[in-house]
Motif scaffolding. Sequence first.
Motif, PDB file in Angstrom:
ATOM      1  N   CYS A  14     -23.605 -55.062 -15.965  1.00 13.21           N
ATOM      2  CA  CYS A  14     -24.864 -55.729 -16.289  1.00 13.21           C
ATOM      3  C   CYS A  14     -24.590 -56.999 -17.080  1.00 13.21           C
ATOM      4  O   CYS A  14     -23.490 -57.205 -17.606  1.00 13.21           O
ATOM      5  N   ASP A  15     -25.615 -57.839 -17.157  1.00 10.56           N
ATOM      6  CA  ASP A  15     -25.538 -59.072 -17.941  1.00 10.56           C
ATOM      7  C   ASP A  15     -25.884 -58.825 -19.402  1.00 10.56           C
ATOM      8  O   ASP A  15     -25.280 -59.399 -20.307  1.00 10.56           O
ATOM      9  N   VAL A  16     -26.894 -57.980 -19.603  1.00  8.22           N
ATOM     10  CA  VAL A  16     -27.427 -57.739 -20.937  1.00  8.22           C
ATOM     11  C   VAL A  16     -27.616 -56.241 -21.149  1.00  8.22           C
ATOM     12  O   VAL A  16     -28.065 -55.531 -20.243  1.00  8.22           O
ATOM     13  N   ALA A  17     -27.256 -55.765 -22.344  1.00  7.55           N
ATOM     14  CA  ALA A  17     -27.564 -54.390 -22.738  1.00  7.55           C
ATOM     15  C   ALA A  17     -28.846 -54.430 -23.561  1.00  7.55           C
ATOM     16  O   ALA A  17     -28.914 -55.133 -24.574  1.00  7.55           O
ATOM     17  N   ALA A  18     -29.851 -53.703 -23.098  1.00  9.25           N
ATOM     18  CA  ALA A  18     -31.149 -53.686 -23.779  1.00  9.25           C
ATOM     19  C   ALA A  18     -31.573 -52.232 -23.909  1.00  9.25           C
ATOM     20  O   ALA A  18     -32.327 -51.707 -23.093  1.00  9.25           O
ATOM     21  N   ALA A  19     -31.076 -51.567 -24.953  1.00  8.49           N
ATOM     22  CA  ALA A  19     -31.231 -50.113 -25.027  1.00  8.49           C
ATOM     23  C   ALA A  19     -31.479 -49.627 -26.447  1.00  8.49           C
ATOM     24  O   ALA A  19     -30.895 -48.645 -26.879  1.00  8.49           O
ATOM     25  N   GLY A  20     -32.356 -50.322 -27.171  1.00  7.44           N
ATOM     26  CA  GLY A  20     -32.576 -49.921 -28.559  1.00  7.44           C
ATOM     27  C   GLY A  20     -31.264 -49.876 -29.315  1.00  7.44           C
ATOM     28  O   GLY A  20     -30.965 -48.909 -30.010  1.00  7.44           O
ATOM     29  N   LEU A  21     -30.487 -50.934 -29.178  1.00  5.43           N
ATOM     30  CA  LEU A  21     -29.105 -50.956 -29.661  1.00  5.43           C
ATOM     31  C   LEU A  21     -29.042 -51.531 -31.075  1.00  5.43           C
ATOM     32  O   LEU A  21     -29.369 -52.701 -31.303  1.00  5.43           O
ATOM     33  N   THR A  22     -28.626 -50.703 -32.026  1.00  8.54           N
ATOM     34  CA  THR A  22     -28.479 -51.150 -33.410  1.00  8.54           C
ATOM     35  C   THR A  22     -27.190 -51.950 -33.583  1.00  8.54           C
ATOM     36  O   THR A  22     -26.142 -51.565 -33.077  1.00  8.54           O
ATOM     37  N   VAL A  23     -27.294 -53.029 -34.320  1.00  6.39           N
ATOM     38  CA  VAL A  23     -26.123 -53.859 -34.605  1.00  6.39           C
ATOM     39  C   VAL A  23     -25.306 -53.217 -35.721  1.00  6.39           C
ATOM     40  O   VAL A  23     -25.854 -52.845 -36.763  1.00  6.39           O
ATOM     41  N   ASP A  24     -24.010 -53.052 -35.494  1.00  8.95           N
ATOM     42  CA  ASP A  24     -23.108 -52.654 -36.586  1.00  8.95           C
ATOM     43  C   ASP A  24     -21.751 -53.313 -36.374  1.00  8.95           C
ATOM     44  O   ASP A  24     -21.487 -53.899 -35.320  1.00  8.95           O
ATOM     45  N   ASP A  25     -20.904 -53.224 -37.380  1.00  6.83           N
ATOM     46  CA  ASP A  25     -19.623 -53.943 -37.348  1.00  6.83           C
ATOM     47  C   ASP A  25     -18.727 -53.479 -36.211  1.00  6.83           C
ATOM     48  O   ASP A  25     -18.022 -54.281 -35.591  1.00  6.83           O
ATOM     49  N   GLU A  26     -18.731 -52.183 -35.925  1.00  8.49           N
ATOM     50  CA  GLU A  26     -17.874 -51.652 -34.865  1.00  8.49           C
ATOM     51  C   GLU A  26     -18.318 -52.182 -33.506  1.00  8.49           C
ATOM     52  O   GLU A  26     -17.486 -52.573 -32.677  1.00  8.49           O
ATOM     53  N   ARG A  27     -19.602 -52.222 -33.275  1.00  8.92           N
ATOM     54  CA  ARG A  27     -20.113 -52.715 -31.999  1.00  8.92           C
ATOM     55  C   ARG A  27     -19.912 -54.224 -31.856  1.00  8.92           C
ATOM     56  O   ARG A  27     -19.741 -54.726 -30.744  1.00  8.92           O
ATOM     57  N   ARG A  28     -19.928 -54.937 -32.953  1.00  7.81           N
ATOM     58  CA  ARG A  28     -19.686 -56.384 -32.899  1.00  7.81           C
ATOM     59  C   ARG A  28     -18.292 -56.714 -32.358  1.00  7.81           C
ATOM     60  O   ARG A  28     -18.079 -57.786 -31.806  1.00  7.81           O
ATOM     61  N   LYS A  29     -17.362 -55.779 -32.521  1.00  4.53           N
ATOM     62  CA  LYS A  29     -16.015 -56.005 -32.004  1.00  4.53           C
ATOM     63  C   LYS A  29     -15.985 -55.963 -30.471  1.00  4.53           C
ATOM     64  O   LYS A  29     -15.099 -56.537 -29.850  1.00  4.53           O
ATOM     65  N   ALA A  30     -16.951 -55.265 -29.874  1.00  8.59           N
ATOM     66  CA  ALA A  30     -16.932 -55.032 -28.435  1.00  8.59           C
ATOM     67  C   ALA A  30     -17.925 -55.880 -27.648  1.00  8.59           C
ATOM     68  O   ALA A  30     -17.820 -55.983 -26.428  1.00  8.59           O
ATOM     69  N   MET A  31     -18.897 -56.486 -28.337  1.00 13.84           N
ATOM     70  CA  MET A  31     -19.923 -57.263 -27.639  1.00 13.84           C
ATOM     71  C   MET A  31     -20.522 -58.297 -28.572  1.00 13.84           C
ATOM     72  O   MET A  31     -20.337 -58.240 -29.794  1.00 13.84           O
TER      73      MET A  31
END
Length: 272
Positions: A105-122
């Motif tokens: 997909c182009d965009v993940a739109a899934a009630g996704l909370t921002v955190d430091d670990e996820r920032r490393k991957a997207m």
Amino acid sequence: MFYRRKARTAAIALLAAGALALTGCAKSGGGSTASGVPLVAKDKLTVCVNTPYPPFQSKDSAGQIAGFDVDVMGLVAKKLGVTVSVVDTPFEGIKSGLDLKTGKCDVAAAGLTVDDERRKAMDFSDPYFDNTQGLVIRPGDAEVIKTADQLKGRRVAVQGGTTGAQYANKLKVEKGFEVVEYSDFGLQQQALATKQVDASIADLPVLTEYVRQNPNQISIIQQFDTGEKYAYAVKKGADPKLLGAVNDTLKAARADGSYAAIYEKWLGRKPS
């Protein structure tokens, strides 16, 4: 004569194979919008969601995926001059960034909370929703479970990979309960309804919508102010024009009232 005919046949086969390969590339290749924003599929903004997660994404009576996030992505697609293609996929692939990395997909739109670990991957957009966690029980248990303090020795359901699961795993050390993970929100709440667990922790707006749709099935007894924020995500290092289009759309939607209209449509109240 036989040798020439055999060589000619081989050459024709080779050309046909090459044409087939080119055709295959054309079908599987992506595209871009008039403004030059690269997309994984031509003329489509492909969006990864995870259902059920109302009011952000869930299937309606016709089996179509609808919700807050889908409507916002519709605004992004309109800005890009394309249509929306929604992909319902397990949350693990979304929150790990794998679905974005592999071009699902182009965009993940899934009630996704921002955190430091996820920032490393997207890469994340500007925040679009303030979130917190909630604790729910069966209404009949309200006399014995009033807060998280009464969870010692009990089983608490979470959706695996979510920030609700992260928070519950921290809280269990203090409160002495067992965390039981499920693959999606629907199974998590089903486990509570069928008495496989004693309570459930999840994003408060999702729990609130569940209570609205299923009155008298669960009771929200406590909120935990975790200071979370939802944002949309794109592949790490993706073309900045795509993320720019998402952010520009969010800014414009707040200014022209369309964000407030979507908010009220799906949450039943105006944004604060």
